[in-house]
Structure formats: structure tokens, C-alpha cells
Design a protein around this motif. Structure first.
Motif, PDB file in Angstrom:
ATOM      1  N   LEU A  47       0.857  -1.178   0.000  1.00 59.13           N
ATOM      2  CA  LEU A  47       0.000   0.000   0.000  1.00 59.13           C
ATOM      3  C   LEU A  47       0.893   1.228   0.000  1.00 59.13           C
ATOM      4  O   LEU A  47       1.857   1.300   0.762  1.00 59.13           O
ATOM      5  CB  LEU A  47      -0.893   0.048   1.245  1.00 59.13           C
ATOM      6  CG  LEU A  47      -1.936  -1.038   1.420  1.00 59.13           C
ATOM      7  CD1 LEU A  47      -2.762  -0.757   2.672  1.00 59.13           C
ATOM      8  CD2 LEU A  47      -2.830  -1.146   0.211  1.00 59.13           C
ATOM      9  N   ILE A  48       0.562   2.180  -0.874  1.00 57.45           N
ATOM     10  CA  ILE A  48       1.284   3.450  -0.913  1.00 57.45           C
ATOM     11  C   ILE A  48       0.262   4.537  -0.609  1.00 57.45           C
ATOM     12  O   ILE A  48      -0.461   4.987  -1.496  1.00 57.45           O
ATOM     13  CB  ILE A  48       1.953   3.679  -2.281  1.00 57.45           C
ATOM     14  CG1 ILE A  48       2.860   2.499  -2.634  1.00 57.45           C
ATOM     15  CG2 ILE A  48       2.739   4.986  -2.271  1.00 57.45           C
ATOM     16  CD1 ILE A  48       3.412   2.548  -4.049  1.00 57.45           C
ATOM     17  N   PRO A  49       0.157   4.935   0.671  1.00 56.87           N
ATOM     18  CA  PRO A  49      -0.821   5.957   1.036  1.00 56.87           C
ATOM     19  C   PRO A  49      -0.356   7.338   0.570  1.00 56.87           C
ATOM     20  O   PRO A  49       0.835   7.629   0.578  1.00 56.87           O
ATOM     21  CB  PRO A  49      -0.871   5.871   2.563  1.00 56.87           C
ATOM     22  CG  PRO A  49       0.436   5.293   2.959  1.00 56.87           C
ATOM     23  CD  PRO A  49       0.891   4.430   1.816  1.00 56.87           C
ATOM     24  N   THR A  50      -1.315   8.171   0.162  1.00 53.52           N
ATOM     25  CA  THR A  50      -0.969   9.508  -0.318  1.00 53.52           C
ATOM     26  C   THR A  50      -1.707  10.604   0.430  1.00 53.52           C
ATOM     27  O   THR A  50      -1.581  11.770   0.065  1.00 53.52           O
ATOM     28  CB  THR A  50      -1.260   9.637  -1.822  1.00 53.52           C
ATOM     29  OG1 THR A  50      -2.651   9.455  -2.050  1.00 53.52           O
ATOM     30  CG2 THR A  50      -0.456   8.647  -2.625  1.00 53.52           C
ATOM     31  N   PRO A  74      -6.318   1.540  -7.526  1.00 50.66           N
ATOM     32  CA  PRO A  74      -6.687   2.456  -6.442  1.00 50.66           C
ATOM     33  C   PRO A  74      -6.949   1.692  -5.143  1.00 50.66           C
ATOM     34  O   PRO A  74      -7.554   0.621  -5.146  1.00 50.66           O
ATOM     35  CB  PRO A  74      -7.971   3.117  -6.951  1.00 50.66           C
ATOM     36  CG  PRO A  74      -7.891   2.999  -8.436  1.00 50.66           C
ATOM     37  CD  PRO A  74      -7.190   1.682  -8.695  1.00 50.66           C
ATOM     38  N   MET A  75      -6.461   2.236  -4.060  1.00 50.37           N
ATOM     39  CA  MET A  75      -6.644   1.635  -2.753  1.00 50.37           C
ATOM     40  C   MET A  75      -8.075   1.894  -2.282  1.00 50.37           C
ATOM     41  O   MET A  75      -8.619   2.970  -2.506  1.00 50.37           O
ATOM     42  CB  MET A  75      -5.644   2.262  -1.778  1.00 50.37           C
ATOM     43  CG  MET A  75      -5.663   1.695  -0.403  1.00 50.37           C
ATOM     44  SD  MET A  75      -4.315   2.361   0.614  1.00 50.37           S
ATOM     45  CE  MET A  75      -4.655   4.096   0.602  1.00 50.37           C
ATOM     46  N   THR A  76      -8.668   0.901  -1.646  1.00 49.36           N
ATOM     47  CA  THR A  76      -9.989   1.071  -1.044  1.00 49.36           C
ATOM     48  C   THR A  76      -9.852   0.946   0.469  1.00 49.36           C
ATOM     49  O   THR A  76      -8.811   0.509   0.975  1.00 49.36           O
ATOM     50  CB  THR A  76     -10.983   0.002  -1.543  1.00 49.36           C
ATOM     51  OG1 THR A  76     -10.604  -1.269  -0.988  1.00 49.36           O
ATOM     52  CG2 THR A  76     -11.022  -0.067  -3.056  1.00 49.36           C
ATOM     53  N   GLY A 131      -4.598   6.546  -2.165  1.00 48.79           N
ATOM     54  CA  GLY A 131      -3.386   5.772  -2.343  1.00 48.79           C
ATOM     55  C   GLY A 131      -3.604   4.657  -3.342  1.00 48.79           C
ATOM     56  O   GLY A 131      -4.675   4.531  -3.933  1.00 48.79           O
ATOM     57  N   VAL A 132      -2.556   3.872  -3.522  1.00 44.69           N
ATOM     58  CA  VAL A 132      -2.641   2.744  -4.434  1.00 44.69           C
ATOM     59  C   VAL A 132      -2.216   1.466  -3.712  1.00 44.69           C
ATOM     60  O   VAL A 132      -1.461   1.507  -2.749  1.00 44.69           O
ATOM     61  CB  VAL A 132      -1.775   2.926  -5.705  1.00 44.69           C
ATOM     62  CG1 VAL A 132      -2.266   4.073  -6.549  1.00 44.69           C
ATOM     63  CG2 VAL A 132      -0.317   3.092  -5.359  1.00 44.69           C
ATOM     64  N   ARG A 133      -2.749   0.384  -4.207  1.00 45.16           N
ATOM     65  CA  ARG A 133      -2.306  -0.939  -3.776  1.00 45.16           C
ATOM     66  C   ARG A 133      -1.578  -1.535  -4.963  1.00 45.16           C
ATOM     67  O   ARG A 133      -2.130  -1.615  -6.061  1.00 45.16           O
ATOM     68  CB  ARG A 133      -3.477  -1.832  -3.400  1.00 45.16           C
ATOM     69  CG  ARG A 133      -3.024  -3.221  -2.977  1.00 45.16           C
ATOM     70  CD  ARG A 133      -4.170  -4.085  -2.543  1.00 45.16           C
ATOM     71  NE  ARG A 133      -3.685  -5.365  -2.062  1.00 45.16           N
ATOM     72  CZ  ARG A 133      -4.285  -6.089  -1.151  1.00 45.16           C
ATOM     73  NH1 ARG A 133      -5.415  -5.685  -0.625  1.00 45.16           N
ATOM     74  NH2 ARG A 133      -3.771  -7.255  -0.772  1.00 45.16           N
ATOM     75  N   VAL A 134      -0.345  -1.928  -4.754  1.00 45.85           N
ATOM     76  CA  VAL A 134       0.418  -2.608  -5.796  1.00 45.85           C
ATOM     77  C   VAL A 134       0.287  -4.099  -5.531  1.00 45.85           C
ATOM     78  O   VAL A 134       0.732  -4.598  -4.499  1.00 45.85           O
ATOM     79  CB  VAL A 134       1.909  -2.182  -5.804  1.00 45.85           C
ATOM     80  CG1 VAL A 134       2.659  -2.921  -6.898  1.00 45.85           C
ATOM     81  CG2 VAL A 134       2.032  -0.671  -5.979  1.00 45.85           C
ATOM     82  N   VAL A 135      -0.380  -4.776  -6.459  1.00 45.11           N
ATOM     83  CA  VAL A 135      -0.524  -6.229  -6.368  1.00 45.11           C
ATOM     84  C   VAL A 135       0.753  -6.795  -6.971  1.00 45.11           C
ATOM     85  O   VAL A 135       0.946  -6.778  -8.188  1.00 45.11           O
ATOM     86  CB  VAL A 135      -1.781  -6.702  -7.127  1.00 45.11           C
ATOM     87  CG1 VAL A 135      -1.914  -8.215  -7.041  1.00 45.11           C
ATOM     88  CG2 VAL A 135      -3.023  -6.014  -6.583  1.00 45.11           C
ATOM     89  N   VAL A 136       1.635  -7.238  -6.098  1.00 45.57           N
ATOM     90  CA  VAL A 136       2.973  -7.648  -6.513  1.00 45.57           C
ATOM     91  C   VAL A 136       2.934  -9.051  -7.116  1.00 45.57           C
ATOM     92  O   VAL A 136       2.427  -9.989  -6.501  1.00 45.57           O
ATOM     93  CB  VAL A 136       3.964  -7.593  -5.335  1.00 45.57           C
ATOM     94  CG1 VAL A 136       5.329  -8.115  -5.742  1.00 45.57           C
ATOM     95  CG2 VAL A 136       4.066  -6.165  -4.810  1.00 45.57           C
ATOM     96  N   GLY A 173      -3.308  12.534  -6.813  1.00 44.38           N
ATOM     97  CA  GLY A 173      -2.541  12.556  -8.061  1.00 44.38           C
ATOM     98  C   GLY A 173      -1.866  11.234  -8.368  1.00 44.38           C
ATOM     99  O   GLY A 173      -1.870  10.778  -9.514  1.00 44.38           O
ATOM    100  N   LEU A 174      -1.277  10.603  -7.361  1.00 46.68           N
ATOM    101  CA  LEU A 174      -0.615   9.317  -7.578  1.00 46.68           C
ATOM    102  C   LEU A 174      -1.617   8.259  -8.011  1.00 46.68           C
ATOM    103  O   LEU A 174      -1.325   7.429  -8.856  1.00 46.68           O
ATOM    104  CB  LEU A 174       0.117   8.860  -6.321  1.00 46.68           C
ATOM    105  CG  LEU A 174       0.825   7.512  -6.431  1.00 46.68           C
ATOM    106  CD1 LEU A 174       2.023   7.610  -7.378  1.00 46.68           C
ATOM    107  CD2 LEU A 174       1.264   7.015  -5.069  1.00 46.68           C
ATOM    108  N   VAL A 175      -2.803   8.304  -7.440  1.00 40.42           N
ATOM    109  CA  VAL A 175      -3.832   7.323  -7.799  1.00 40.42           C
ATOM    110  C   VAL A 175      -4.170   7.437  -9.278  1.00 40.42           C
ATOM    111  O   VAL A 175      -4.230   6.442 -10.004  1.00 40.42           O
ATOM    112  CB  VAL A 175      -5.097   7.510  -6.928  1.00 40.42           C
ATOM    113  CG1 VAL A 175      -6.180   6.523  -7.339  1.00 40.42           C
ATOM    114  CG2 VAL A 175      -4.758   7.353  -5.450  1.00 40.42           C
ATOM    115  N   ARG A 176      -4.384   8.659  -9.748  1.00 40.66           N
ATOM    116  CA  ARG A 176      -4.702   8.863 -11.170  1.00 40.66           C
ATOM    117  C   ARG A 176      -3.544   8.447 -12.071  1.00 40.66           C
ATOM    118  O   ARG A 176      -3.736   7.857 -13.125  1.00 40.66           O
ATOM    119  CB  ARG A 176      -5.063  10.326 -11.433  1.00 40.66           C
ATOM    120  CG  ARG A 176      -6.409  10.727 -10.872  1.00 40.66           C
ATOM    121  CD  ARG A 176      -6.824  12.113 -11.332  1.00 40.66           C
ATOM    122  NE  ARG A 176      -5.858  13.150 -11.035  1.00 40.66           N
ATOM    123  CZ  ARG A 176      -5.774  13.823  -9.885  1.00 40.66           C
ATOM    124  NH1 ARG A 176      -6.630  13.543  -8.918  1.00 40.66           N
ATOM    125  NH2 ARG A 176      -4.875  14.754  -9.695  1.00 40.66           N
TER     126      ARG A 176
END
Length: 139
Positions: free
Chosen positions: A47-50, A90-92, A116-121, A55-58
Motif C-alpha cells: 500500500l502506498i498511502p498519499t 486504487p486503494m480502497t 493511495g494505491v495498492r500494488v498487487v505484486v 494525483g498518484l492514484v490517477r
């Protein structure tokens, strides 16, 4: 000093220990890598919280993301490096663990996880620096 290759599972274990909050280098779809604060989840997703900035999410939504995390010893020598690649979404609210794990690098405020975003690694690869201990001589 030789390096020892790490498996995906070993990389996840290193990234989550001793805490889940880490500073890493994040590159979205080949753009310039930038340092970000990340929260590692149990299976290795990130998770990368912003906070209030979306902006990062978009920028990152549904794009490939590469991640790099390193750790150094107290003398500044590299102990290990882990690199991963995954897909951002996008993070929920359901992505954020409750309670948020304690971290020295991540402000666990409700506002931090507003966006933020969730990176599914998909995969981690890494290496650990093998420390060579000099042989002791009998005197």
C-alpha cells in the motif's frame, strides 16, 4: 563478499520484518523512480498511502509498478536489496489493515489512507550480502 539470491517468500519475510512500514523507491510504468513510504501487507502486496493527494492514484491506476527496497547495517553497508514488480490499482478502505500496524516510517493517521494505491505484486527477487567473517588465528 558474495551475494546470496533470495526467493519470493524470503523477500516478503525481510520486507515485513521488523515492521511493515518501509521507505522504498517506486517507479510507475517506466517513469522516474521516486522515494515513497509503503506499507507491506501479509502476502507481499504494497500500500502506498498519499493522504489527501489523489494525483498518484490517477497516475498509477492499472499501470505496472516497480519497487525497490534496501536495508543497510549500522555502518552503512548494504545488507539486502529486494525488487518487485506488480500492477497498481486504487486503494480502497478494505485494503487498509485494521488496526494499521505500528511503524516508525508511516504516520498511521486516518488521513494518511484517504487516497493511495495498492500494488498487487507479481514477484519479488532479491539478494542479501553475504558477510565473510575472517578466520581467527590461534596465537
Amino acid at each position: 563478499m558474495d551475494d546470496v539470491e533470495l526467493t519470493h517468500r524470503e523477500c516478503v519475510r525481510l520486507l515485513r520484518s521488523p515492521e511493515r512500514g518501509r521507505r522504498g523507491i517506486v517507479a510507475i510504468d517506466g517513469l522516474k523512480p521516486v522515494p515513497r513510504v509503503c506499507l507491506l501487507l501479509d502476502a507481499g502486496d504494497v500500500l502506498i498511502p498519499t493522504g489527501p493527494d489523489s494525483g498518484l492514484v490517477r497516475l498509477a491506476a492499472l499501470r505496472p509498478v516497480s519497487l525497490e527496497f534496501t536495508e543497510q547495517d549500522k555502518d552503512g553497508r548494504l545488507r539486502w536489496t529486494v525488487r518487485g514488480i506488480g500492477l497498481a490499482r486504487p486503494m480502497t478502505g478494505l485494503d487498509v489493515p485494521h488496526p494499521v500496524p505500528r511503524s516508525t516510517v508511516l504516520a498511521a493517521t486516518a488521513d494518511a489512507f484517504r487516497n493511495g494505491v495498492r500494488v498487487v505484486v507479481a514477484r519479488y527477487r532479491g539478494n542479501r550480502s553475504a558477510v565473510v567473517i575472517p578466520a581467527q588465528r590461534d596465537g
